[in-house]
Design an enzyme around this catalytic site. Sequence first.
Site, PDB file in Angstrom:
ATOM      1  N   LYS A 179       0.886  -1.174   0.000  1.00  0.00           N
ATOM      2  CA  LYS A 179       0.000   0.000   0.000  1.00  0.00           C
ATOM      3  C   LYS A 179       0.919   1.217   0.000  1.00  0.00           C
ATOM      4  CE  LYS A 179      -1.994   2.964   1.978  1.00  0.00           C
ATOM      5  NZ  LYS A 179      -1.836   4.418   1.623  1.00  0.00           N
ATOM      6  N   GLU A 255       9.227   1.228  11.241  1.00  0.00           N
ATOM      7  CA  GLU A 255      10.266   2.253  11.057  1.00  0.00           C
ATOM      8  C   GLU A 255       9.537   3.589  11.113  1.00  0.00           C
ATOM      9  OE1 GLU A 255      12.495   1.152   7.511  1.00  0.00           O
ATOM     10  OE2 GLU A 255      13.498  -0.445   8.607  1.00  0.00           O
ATOM     11  N   CYS A 289      13.524  10.752   7.213  1.00  0.00           N
ATOM     12  CA  CYS A 289      13.309  10.404   8.627  1.00  0.00           C
ATOM     13  C   CYS A 289      14.596  10.564   9.433  1.00  0.00           C
ATOM     14  CB  CYS A 289      12.796   8.983   8.741  1.00  0.00           C
ATOM     15  SG  CYS A 289      13.949   7.783   8.052  1.00  0.00           S
ATOM     16  N   GLU A 391       8.541  16.365  15.591  1.00  0.00           N
ATOM     17  CA  GLU A 391       9.061  16.182  14.228  1.00  0.00           C
ATOM     18  C   GLU A 391       8.294  17.083  13.263  1.00  0.00           C
ATOM     19  OE1 GLU A 391       7.937  12.643  11.956  1.00  0.00           O
ATOM     20  OE2 GLU A 391      10.041  12.322  11.502  1.00  0.00           O
TER      21      GLU A 391
HETATM   22  P1  NAD Z   1       2.051   8.317   7.624  1.00  0.00           P
HETATM   23  O1  NAD Z   1       2.224   7.537   8.863  1.00  0.00           O
HETATM   24  O2  NAD Z   1       1.081   9.430   7.613  1.00  0.00           O
HETATM   25  O3  NAD Z   1       1.626   7.379   6.405  1.00  0.00           O
HETATM   26  C1  NAD Z   1       2.389   6.254   6.042  1.00  0.00           C
HETATM   27  C2  NAD Z   1       1.490   5.241   5.365  1.00  0.00           C
HETATM   28  O4  NAD Z   1       0.546   4.727   6.298  1.00  0.00           O
HETATM   29  C3  NAD Z   1       0.674   5.806   4.207  1.00  0.00           C
HETATM   30  O5  NAD Z   1       0.664   4.840   3.177  1.00  0.00           O
HETATM   31  C4  NAD Z   1      -0.709   5.955   4.818  1.00  0.00           C
HETATM   32  O6  NAD Z   1      -1.759   5.913   3.877  1.00  0.00           O
HETATM   33  C5  NAD Z   1      -0.753   4.765   5.731  1.00  0.00           C
HETATM   34  N1  NAD Z   1      -1.704   4.857   6.849  1.00  0.00           N
HETATM   35  C6  NAD Z   1      -2.082   5.964   7.530  1.00  0.00           C
HETATM   36  N2  NAD Z   1      -2.942   5.637   8.525  1.00  0.00           N
HETATM   37  C7  NAD Z   1      -3.095   4.284   8.464  1.00  0.00           C
HETATM   38  C8  NAD Z   1      -3.833   3.343   9.230  1.00  0.00           C
HETATM   39  N3  NAD Z   1      -4.582   3.718  10.275  1.00  0.00           N
HETATM   40  N4  NAD Z   1      -3.766   2.040   8.897  1.00  0.00           N
HETATM   41  C9  NAD Z   1      -2.986   1.636   7.855  1.00  0.00           C
HETATM   42  N5  NAD Z   1      -2.270   2.488   7.088  1.00  0.00           N
HETATM   43  C10 NAD Z   1      -2.300   3.791   7.401  1.00  0.00           C
HETATM   44  O7  NAD Z   1       3.514   8.829   7.233  1.00  0.00           O
HETATM   45  P2  NAD Z   1       3.935   9.778   6.027  1.00  0.00           P
HETATM   46  O8  NAD Z   1       3.431  11.150   6.310  1.00  0.00           O
HETATM   47  O9  NAD Z   1       3.585   9.111   4.757  1.00  0.00           O
HETATM   48  O10 NAD Z   1       5.541   9.762   6.154  1.00  0.00           O
HETATM   49  C11 NAD Z   1       6.269  10.625   6.970  1.00  0.00           C
HETATM   50  C12 NAD Z   1       6.619   9.948   8.270  1.00  0.00           C
HETATM   51  O11 NAD Z   1       7.328   8.749   8.013  1.00  0.00           O
HETATM   52  C13 NAD Z   1       7.543  10.768   9.154  1.00  0.00           C
HETATM   53  O12 NAD Z   1       7.115  10.655  10.484  1.00  0.00           O
HETATM   54  C14 NAD Z   1       8.895  10.089   8.989  1.00  0.00           C
HETATM   55  O13 NAD Z   1       9.792  10.263  10.056  1.00  0.00           O
HETATM   56  C15 NAD Z   1       8.478   8.671   8.846  1.00  0.00           C
HETATM   57  N6  NAD Z   1       9.521   7.880   8.177  1.00  0.00           N
HETATM   58  C16 NAD Z   1      10.262   7.006   8.923  1.00  0.00           C
HETATM   59  C17 NAD Z   1      11.286   6.269   8.321  1.00  0.00           C
HETATM   60  C18 NAD Z   1      12.158   5.308   9.108  1.00  0.00           C
HETATM   61  O14 NAD Z   1      12.889   4.546   8.481  1.00  0.00           O
HETATM   62  N7  NAD Z   1      12.124   5.309  10.413  1.00  0.00           N
HETATM   63  C19 NAD Z   1      11.520   6.416   6.957  1.00  0.00           C
HETATM   64  C20 NAD Z   1      10.747   7.322   6.234  1.00  0.00           C
HETATM   65  C21 NAD Z   1       9.733   8.046   6.855  1.00  0.00           C
HETATM   66  O1  6OD Z   2      18.400   3.732   3.514  1.00  0.00           O
HETATM   67  C1  6OD Z   2      17.468   3.040   3.937  1.00  0.00           C
HETATM   68  O2  6OD Z   2      17.467   1.808   3.817  1.00  0.00           O
HETATM   69  C2  6OD Z   2      16.326   3.679   4.598  1.00  0.00           C
HETATM   70  N1  6OD Z   2      15.392   2.844   5.093  1.00  0.00           N
HETATM   71  C3  6OD Z   2      16.254   5.025   4.669  1.00  0.00           C
HETATM   72  C4  6OD Z   2      15.225   5.734   5.311  1.00  0.00           C
HETATM   73  C5  6OD Z   2      15.114   7.063   5.141  1.00  0.00           C
HETATM   74  C6  6OD Z   2      14.062   7.793   5.748  1.00  0.00           C
HETATM   75  O3  6OD Z   2      13.502   8.745   5.262  1.00  0.00           O
END
Ligand code: NAD
Ligand code: 6OD
Length: 487
Positions: A179, A255, A289, A391
């Site tokens: 998804k 993550e 992130c 954040e």
């Molecule tokens: P988000 O949590 O809003 O959405 C992520 C995904 O989850 C989307 O596909 C969304 O449609 C889906 N989703 C939302 N609510 C849901 C539910 N109740 N059930 C199932 N699916 C659901 O995140 P975003 O805004 O797309 O991304 C930004 C965030 O992601 C930031 O907080 C960032 O730090 C984090 N992030 C973390 C990492 C990591 O590796 N730790 C990497 C990239 C991004």
């Molecule tokens: O480099 C990666 O494998 C990874 N998961 C990066 C995540 C970046 C977050 O925005």
Amino acid sequence: MSKDILNFINGEYVKNASGKTYEKRNPVDDSLVGMVYEAGKPEVDAAVAAARAALHGPWGKLSVVDRCNMLDGLVDEINRRFDDFLQAEIADTGKPAHLASHVDIPRGAANFKIFTDTIKNASTESFEMTTPDGKTARSYGVRVPRGVIAIICPWNLPLLLMTWKAGPALACGNTVVVKPSEATPSTATLLGEVMNKVGIPKGVYNVVNGFGVDSAGSFLTAHPDVNGITFTGETKTGTAIMKAGADGIRPVSLELGGKNAAIVFADCDFDNAVATVTRSCFENAGQVCLGTERVYVERPIFDKFVAALKEKAEGMKPGRPFDADTKIGPLVSKIHQKKVLSYYQKAKDEGATIVTGGGVPDMPDDLKGGCWVQPTIWTGLPETASVVTEEVFGPCCHIRPFDSEEEVVNMANKNRYGLATSIHTQDIGRAMRLASAIEVGLCWINSWFLRDLRTPFGGSKQSGIGREGGLHSLEFYTELRNVMIKY
Ligand code: NAD
Ligand code: 6OD
């Protein structure tokens, strides 16, 4: 030109029973990228059923080597269609072409190869023992696929983060239902064509498009026939996903968000520290992130560092993705732009000194509809301020001076997140002390986002559960079965 963005189920592109669509708009200029067909319950059910059936079809019967050879074919085919992936990723995100062509798309391909290499070379333990009746027994471990894996993705590095999970899931013999974020549906959907081209059996890779709550995301995570859920996104969403996984005792790999600190000591290589912190604060318009939103600088070089970072931030020219002088793209969507600008306002309201930025840049008329924000630096806020604790996920940071190691470690750790940090010093002993003391999953010394895909990746505290990368991914994407033979 606008297109239809469909779901990919059982090897075929399909619309939906409901007829529900939404507009995917380009964040550079608000032009229409395409109409996305939102998957409802019937499409999610069909995708999960196809993934389940595929486990028992030709896919499930392949040897590890044959399965891996097939997946390695994906790498060649993604590279052959590099430009299609690049265009699709850029239309969805607006990110500069130099970034997408050096990071997003190459890593999107590399994420398959690293895990086929890993699974082919992974060993398991074996023990011999004497049984109570004096015979001998030998036990050994066998890694078996977990089953149908739901992959829920964010929008910031769409192809990279999706294949970071689909790569190991498929290498381990699972089938997947992806998804993608509602904001970035294109590359995951396009990957379906590549799957078909290289002969991945129908149903092994499926994509359902749509939103989270009351849409494809929650229908998928609640589906009882999903065996594991792997998620990248916000901590709040991770909480909902963990709850969904609890029904049916399905494991989750999470993550999540971060509020990462960069720590700059006076003995650092100054130019390297400035260049690296510039990247960690502003690359991908701060939508990483692992990005830095808190910078702590040792007092003797504080003023010089702030001035140097200000100059770098002001040199980040916003513009069209393919313009050679573009240094920063827009944010991904109007919704996200509104959120980031609300934090810019909060920083002002809470008394920040705005070193640079703080608003929307003046763009040419044809780009005024885009989701632009200025790279922004604040100083002078207390550690309790909103932009120092929460954040933002935009191109911004707060910079604060510090006087001792103990003080800076306390400030860095005083946050609910624990994803990443970067430490800048020439004193290796100090670097190693801090690497142990700072509560994070990932610590970079004199560098940032330098990746070796064999290493564990993940967050501590509220930044996640579990580690993915190299052998660590096998923990989530396989069940380790013990076999005991008495002889
Ligand atoms: P988000 O949590 O809003 O959405 C992520 C995904 O989850 C989307 O596909 C969304 O449609 C889906 N989703 C939302 N609510 C849901 C539910 N109740 N059930 C199932 N699916 C659901 O995140 P975003 O805004 O797309 O991304 C930004 C965030 O992601 C930031 O907080 C960032 O730090 C984090 N992030 C973390 C990492 C990591 O590796 N730790 C990497 C990239 C991004
Ligand atoms: O480099 C990666 O494998 C990874 N998961 C990066 C995540 C970046 C977050 O925005």
